[in-house]
Design a protein around this motif. Structure first.
Motif, mmCIF file in Angstrom:
data_model
loop_
_atom_site.group_PDB
_atom_site.id
_atom_site.type_symbol
_atom_site.label_atom_id
_atom_site.label_comp_id
_atom_site.label_asym_id
_atom_site.label_seq_id
_atom_site.Cartn_x
_atom_site.Cartn_y
_atom_site.Cartn_z
ATOM 1 N N LYS A 166 -0.527 4.433 0.854
ATOM 2 C CA LYS A 166 -0.374 5.711 1.347
ATOM 3 C C LYS A 166 0.245 6.036 2.549
ATOM 4 O O LYS A 166 0.677 6.854 2.576
ATOM 5 C CB LYS A 166 -1.831 4.864 2.247
ATOM 6 N N ALA A 174 -7.697 -0.442 -2.742
ATOM 7 C CA ALA A 174 -9.007 -0.852 -1.973
ATOM 8 C C ALA A 174 -9.664 0.056 -1.480
ATOM 9 O O ALA A 174 -9.681 0.655 -0.201
ATOM 10 C CB ALA A 174 -7.223 -1.245 -1.200
ATOM 11 N N HIS A 206 -9.678 -5.703 5.451
ATOM 12 C CA HIS A 206 -8.161 -5.083 5.235
ATOM 13 C C HIS A 206 -8.719 -5.173 7.058
ATOM 14 O O HIS A 206 -9.409 -5.065 7.703
ATOM 15 C CB HIS A 206 -8.384 -3.933 5.542
ATOM 16 N N SER A 251 -2.346 -5.280 6.167
ATOM 17 C CA SER A 251 -1.853 -4.737 7.005
ATOM 18 C C SER A 251 -0.483 -5.174 8.194
ATOM 19 O O SER A 251 -0.258 -5.883 8.615
ATOM 20 C CB SER A 251 -3.249 -4.384 8.849
ATOM 21 N N THR A 252 0.126 -3.463 8.390
ATOM 22 C CA THR A 252 1.674 -4.291 8.702
ATOM 23 C C THR A 252 1.751 -5.376 9.777
ATOM 24 O O THR A 252 2.349 -6.020 9.862
ATOM 25 C CB THR A 252 2.080 -3.047 8.615
ATOM 26 N N PRO A 253 0.614 -4.723 11.527
ATOM 27 C CA PRO A 253 0.609 -5.849 12.349
ATOM 28 C C PRO A 253 0.737 -6.942 12.098
ATOM 29 O O PRO A 253 0.822 -7.638 12.145
ATOM 30 C CB PRO A 253 -0.089 -5.164 13.185
ATOM 31 N N ARG A 312 -15.148 -1.827 8.882
ATOM 32 C CA ARG A 312 -15.291 -0.948 8.451
ATOM 33 C C ARG A 312 -16.029 -0.659 7.232
ATOM 34 O O ARG A 312 -17.726 -1.108 7.223
ATOM 35 C CB ARG A 312 -13.593 -0.558 8.418
ATOM 36 N N HIS A 324 0.663 -0.709 0.080
ATOM 37 C CA HIS A 324 -0.084 0.268 0.097
ATOM 38 C C HIS A 324 0.970 0.837 0.378
ATOM 39 O O HIS A 324 1.523 0.762 0.745
ATOM 40 C CB HIS A 324 -1.246 -0.155 0.892
ATOM 41 N N ARG A 372 -0.907 -6.732 1.149
ATOM 42 C CA ARG A 372 -0.412 -4.697 0.846
ATOM 43 C C ARG A 372 -0.197 -4.167 2.589
ATOM 44 O O ARG A 372 -1.292 -3.658 2.033
ATOM 45 C CB ARG A 372 -2.253 -4.660 0.452
ATOM 46 N N PRO A 373 0.708 -4.939 2.712
ATOM 47 C CA PRO A 373 1.267 -4.316 3.634
ATOM 48 C C PRO A 373 1.880 -2.714 3.910
ATOM 49 O O PRO A 373 2.132 -2.735 2.755
ATOM 50 C CB PRO A 373 2.216 -4.944 4.733
ATOM 51 N N GLY A 374 1.587 -1.465 4.428
ATOM 52 C CA GLY A 374 2.186 -0.189 3.515
ATOM 53 C C GLY A 374 3.274 0.877 4.900
ATOM 54 O O GLY A 374 3.926 0.701 4.144
ATOM 55 N N ASN A 375 2.828 0.329 5.764
ATOM 56 C CA ASN A 375 3.765 1.112 7.182
ATOM 57 C C ASN A 375 4.643 0.199 6.862
ATOM 58 O O ASN A 375 5.978 0.934 7.776
ATOM 59 C CB ASN A 375 2.723 1.552 8.249
ATOM 60 N N TYR A 410 -4.588 -3.112 14.887
ATOM 61 C CA TYR A 410 -4.288 -2.168 16.028
ATOM 62 C C TYR A 410 -4.528 -2.220 17.422
ATOM 63 O O TYR A 410 -4.248 -1.309 17.478
ATOM 64 C CB TYR A 410 -4.534 -0.297 15.289
#
Ligand SMILES: Cc1ncc(COP(=O)(O)O)c(C=O)c1O
Length: 390
Positions: free
Chosen positions: A41, A82, A170, A226-228, A139, A39, A247-250, A175
């Motif tokens: 973002k 996404a 997602h 999600s990274t975690p 979400r 990702h 699709r991790p981003g962070n 988190y």
């Protein structure tokens, strides 16, 4: 140029840490047999996306159409939006990208599906859509466990102009941290990661039973993120399906949120905010109030899981050692308020480095970042999709 010569505030990326983060996620994807579709973002930059592609990323993820336009113009040919895109003007912009770039987007409501179908039916080739799936974050998305969700996917697949190519979720609740007494941080990440995998595989089976073409042929893309949660991904086969992409981003930068969640340590934080102390005062109780030139407009007002304040000030940025007794306990627009219990050795004019709570939002506030190797500034990295929220 030396880092100490950079005007502050500046967003600084340590090259070796960035490179280690990029490589370790690609290694994880390879080891789990999934495509990495990072990702964008978090970094918002063609420079970093290009490096991800060089290392093996199979495509990119974006949140907004404007971001897709920027990356498509930069030569990327496979982009996942996404997001449940809605509106004829947006579909028309997306259609203009399709001759050179495969762009898929999410659908999770009848209204969204019908609007997209109406537009793309007139376009000739059907467009690829992903069924956005809710596996517990609540979400967007259709519930993975409801019969009507598989029926919805089959109906979308039957609409003119649309082709269901996959399912996407997602797991933002990765988190939230531990949710029950005795659950450790690592347990909580594993729990969400396993749920994300198992529920998506279950949903894939129900799509096949319902008759969704890509699921029947075995081509269904199953996308998680999600990274975690990715940290603990263990892919497995379930009735012929496996997770196909992440699709991790962070992960490219990490930040205090990831550190406090136990995803990675401070040594994996590639992004810091370089700031200058510009004012200093004594409080009546003997503590000190320092002000750094990074307020809400740089550090952002985002908190972090179990965070004290708005970012971690480093004492030794080279070794990522936190500064004891110093907390950024408030932010005004342009001021970072630092409370130092017991006083500090910092003076007006001194420079500090801060690991922010949420790196993605920090980047979005900047036109550029600086790539550094220790004290040496190597180059400017443009934040190409800054503000591309439409
Ligand atoms: C749809 C979607 N996919 C992937 C991600 C990446 O998550 P992370 O930044 O935790 O890696 C996000 C983050 O917000 C997201 O919203």
């Amino acid at each position: 140029m030396l880092l100490s010569e950079l005007p502050t505030p500046a967003v600084v990326i340590e090259k070796s840490r960035l490179e280690a983060n990029l490589r370790s996620m690609q290694d994880l994807a390879d080891a789990q047999g999934v495509a990495l579709r990072p990702h964008t973002k978090t970094h918002k930059s063609v420079f970093i996306a290009s490096r991800q592609r060089e290392l093996g990323a199979k495509g990119l993820t974006v949140a907004k159409l404007g971001e897709a336009e920027t990356f498509a113009a930069a030569g990327f040919t496979d982009i996942r939006l996404a997001y449940a895109l809605y509106g004829a003007e947006k579909y028309a912009r997306l259609a203009r990208l399709l001759p050179t770039c495969r762009v898929s987007f999410c659908v999770d409501t009848p209204e969204g599906a019908l609007a997209a179908s109406e537009f793309f039916a007139a376009e000739g080739e059907p467009v690829d859509v992903m069924i956005e799936t809710d596996i517990g974050y609540h979400r967007c998305g259709v519930r993975w466990d409801r019969p009507e969700s598989a029926a919805f996917a089959l109906w979308v697949d039957s609409l003119p102009g649309l082709r269901v190519c996959g399912i996407l979720t997602h797991a933002g609740h990765s988190y939230y941290g531990p949710q029950s007494e005795g659950e450790t941080l690592a347990d909580s990440l594993k729990r969400v990661s396993n749920l994300e995998r198992d529920r998506m595989l279950e949903f894939a089976v129900s799509l096949r039973t319902a008759g969704v073409k890509a699921a029947v042929s075995g081509d269904l893309e199953i996308s998680v993120g999600s990274t975690p949660s990715i940290r603990y991904l263990t892919n497995r086969e379930h009735e012929g399906f496996k997770i196909t992409e992440i699709r991790p981003g962070n992960y490219v930068f990490h930040d205090m949120t990831q550190v406090n969640l136990g995803v990675r340590g401070l040594e994996s934080c590639a992004l810091t905010v370089h700031a200058t102390v510009f004012s200093k005062h004594k409080n009546e109780d003997g503590s000190e109030r320092l002000f750094i030139d990074s307020g809400k407009k740089v550090l952002t007002s985002d908190g972090a899981f179990r965070a004290e304040g708005y970012g971690q000030i480093l004492y030794d940025a080279g070794n990522m050692v936190p500064m004891p007794h110093a907390v950024i306990n408030a932010l005004s627009e342009e001021h970072g308020w630092v409370l130092v219990r017991g006083g500090s050795t910092l003076n007006v004019g001194d420079q500090v480095r801060v690991v922010p709570n949420h790196a993605c939002v920090v980047v979005n506030m900047q036109p550029h970042m600086f790539l550094v190797d220790g004290d040496e500034v190597l180059q400017t990295i443009l934040v190409d999709t800054q503000g591309r929220v439409v």
